[in-house]
Design a protein around this motif. Structure first.
Motif, PDB file in Angstrom:
ATOM      1  N   ALA A 184       0.831  -1.208   0.000  1.00 33.95           N
ATOM      2  CA  ALA A 184       0.000   0.000   0.000  1.00 33.95           C
ATOM      3  C   ALA A 184       0.864   1.256   0.000  1.00 33.95           C
ATOM      4  CB  ALA A 184      -0.927  -0.010   1.212  1.00 33.95           C
ATOM      5  N   ASN A 185       1.932   1.257   0.774  1.00 32.37           N
ATOM      6  CA  ASN A 185       2.807   2.427   0.832  1.00 32.37           C
ATOM      7  C   ASN A 185       3.540   2.648  -0.491  1.00 32.37           C
ATOM      8  OD1 ASN A 185       4.123   4.560   2.542  1.00 32.37           O
ATOM      9  ND2 ASN A 185       5.944   3.396   1.991  1.00 32.37           N
ATOM     10  N   ILE A 186       3.924   1.569  -1.151  1.00 33.27           N
ATOM     11  CA  ILE A 186       4.566   1.694  -2.464  1.00 33.27           C
ATOM     12  C   ILE A 186       3.616   2.358  -3.446  1.00 33.27           C
ATOM     13  CG2 ILE A 186       5.414   0.370  -4.435  1.00 33.27           C
ATOM     14  CD1 ILE A 186       6.541  -1.657  -2.414  1.00 33.27           C
ATOM     15  N   TRP A 187       2.370   1.912  -3.461  1.00 30.95           N
ATOM     16  CA  TRP A 187       1.373   2.472  -4.378  1.00 30.95           C
ATOM     17  C   TRP A 187       1.162   3.963  -4.126  1.00 30.95           C
ATOM     18  CZ3 TRP A 187      -3.664   4.365  -3.420  1.00 30.95           C
ATOM     19  CH2 TRP A 187      -4.456   4.541  -4.554  1.00 30.95           C
ATOM     20  N   ILE A 188       1.165   4.355  -2.874  1.00 29.10           N
ATOM     21  CA  ILE A 188       0.937   5.753  -2.529  1.00 29.10           C
ATOM     22  C   ILE A 188       2.142   6.622  -2.876  1.00 29.10           C
ATOM     23  CG2 ILE A 188       0.579   7.328  -0.569  1.00 29.10           C
ATOM     24  CD1 ILE A 188      -1.098   5.117   0.730  1.00 29.10           C
ATOM     25  N   GLY A 189       3.356   6.068  -2.783  1.00 26.32           N
ATOM     26  CA  GLY A 189       4.561   6.870  -2.981  1.00 26.32           C
ATOM     27  C   GLY A 189       5.058   6.943  -4.412  1.00 26.32           C
ATOM     28  N   ILE A 190       4.538   6.120  -5.322  1.00 27.91           N
ATOM     29  CA  ILE A 190       5.009   6.136  -6.708  1.00 27.91           C
ATOM     30  C   ILE A 190       4.790   7.498  -7.373  1.00 27.91           C
ATOM     31  CG2 ILE A 190       4.515   5.208  -9.011  1.00 27.91           C
ATOM     32  CD1 ILE A 190       4.244   2.457  -7.731  1.00 27.91           C
TER      33      ILE A 190
END
Length: 315
Positions: A184-190
């Motif tokens: 989830a954090n990867i998706w938000i930070g891309i």
């Protein structure tokens, strides 16, 4: 021939006074513009940092937190958190969560940034759509991922069932909870990486790529030997900002798993909150001590970045 050159006449007293007044007024104007920044830094950075350090060095209770008079204990709170069995797993989870998030956010963001430099039709529209995860409030994004990864009614398990695969307890299994919040954090930070790296690519002169192409360099050679080295300063600040942000991520983990189950997704940020506010008897001192460890970690990486930048400047 041996006469000394005449000195220019001294300015009249009034002209000197006017110059001094102008100089003084310019100094006052500079201080006037600087004052809001200084006040902002003192109120929102220096004072909270001082209070956090003070909290970590005293034995605060709810009563002493309101009325004052907490006894000074030195580094006793730090000894408590280092001896706590939660410290080791929380530190390891923080490292894994941060490193994996940074690697995938940067890699995917860089790939998308290179893709959008082609300037094809609808490129601007697609680039704007990729910004949606970054623009959404974290509570909305985290709640959406909680629903998607729900063991019983989640979209992801429904897709796995359609493919004939068994369901996965994404949020309730100690083996999967940390990876779920990391995804989830990867998706938000891309999107952040996409925007910054795309701007860096746009700043590279086009004639450099044209010269490399005329020299017979392949697409991969142009990227690895030309584009990536020229993008290094932008990449460094992107990774540094991403690291500082990821170290203090709290909302996503707390909303999705609350650090569980069995502390399997607890990081230093969520542990600090739980110590200070998540119990009936809050431990303000140890909670502040954990928060200070995060500040020190971010400060160390910031100093490393500054040192690397100086080396490149003098190289």
């Amino acid at each position: 021939a041996g006469a000394r050159p005449r000195r220019p006449p001294a300015p009249p007293p009034r002209a000197g006074r006017r110059a001094a007044v102008r100089r003084r007024s310019g100094q006052w104007a500079a201080w006037a513009f600087l004052a809001p920044v200084v006040v902002y830094l003192l109120v929102f950075y220096a004072y909270p940092l001082y209070r956090n350090v003070d909290l970590s060095l005293r034995d605060y209770t709810v009563r002493s937190f309101v009325q004052g008079g907490a006894p000074f204990t030195g580094f006793a709170n730090y000894d408590k958190i280092f001896a706590n069995p939660t410290f080791g797993p929380a530190l390891w989870h923080t490292v894994v969560f941060t490193v994996v998030s940074l690697v995938f956010q940067f890699t995917i963001g860089l790939g998308l940034a290179v893709f959008f430099t082609r300037h094809f039709r609808l490129a601007a529209t697609l680039r704007a759509l990729f910004l949606v995860p970054w623009l959404l409030p974290l509570i909305v994004s985290s709640s959406t991922w909680s629903w998607m990864l729900n063991s019983d009614s989640g979209l992801v398990n429904a897709m796995l069932a359609a493919l004939g695969m068994p369901p996965v307890n994404w949020l309730t299994s100690p083996d999967w909870s940390l990876w779920s919040v990391t995804i989830a954090n990867i998706w938000i930070g891309i999107p952040f990486n996409l925007v910054v790296l795309y701007s860096g690519l746009q700043a590279i002169p086009a004639h450099i790529h044209e010269a490399a192409e005329l020299d017979g360099a392949t697409g991969w050679q142009r990227f690895w030997k030309v584009t990536f080295p020229l993008l290094r300063p932008v990449s460094a600040i992107t990774l540094l900002l991403g690291l500082v942000y990821t170290l203090k991520v709290f909302d996503i983990i707390w909303i999705m798993t609350r650090g569980g189950p069995s502390d399997s997704s607890t990081t230093l940020a969520t542990w600090s909150y739980r110590l200070g506010f998540g119990n009936l008897l809050p431990a303000f001192g140890p909670g502040a001590a954990v928060g200070n460890l995060l500040i020190v970690m971010a400060l160390v990486f910031g100093l490393v970045y500054i040192r690397l930048q100086r080396r490149q400047a003098f190289a």
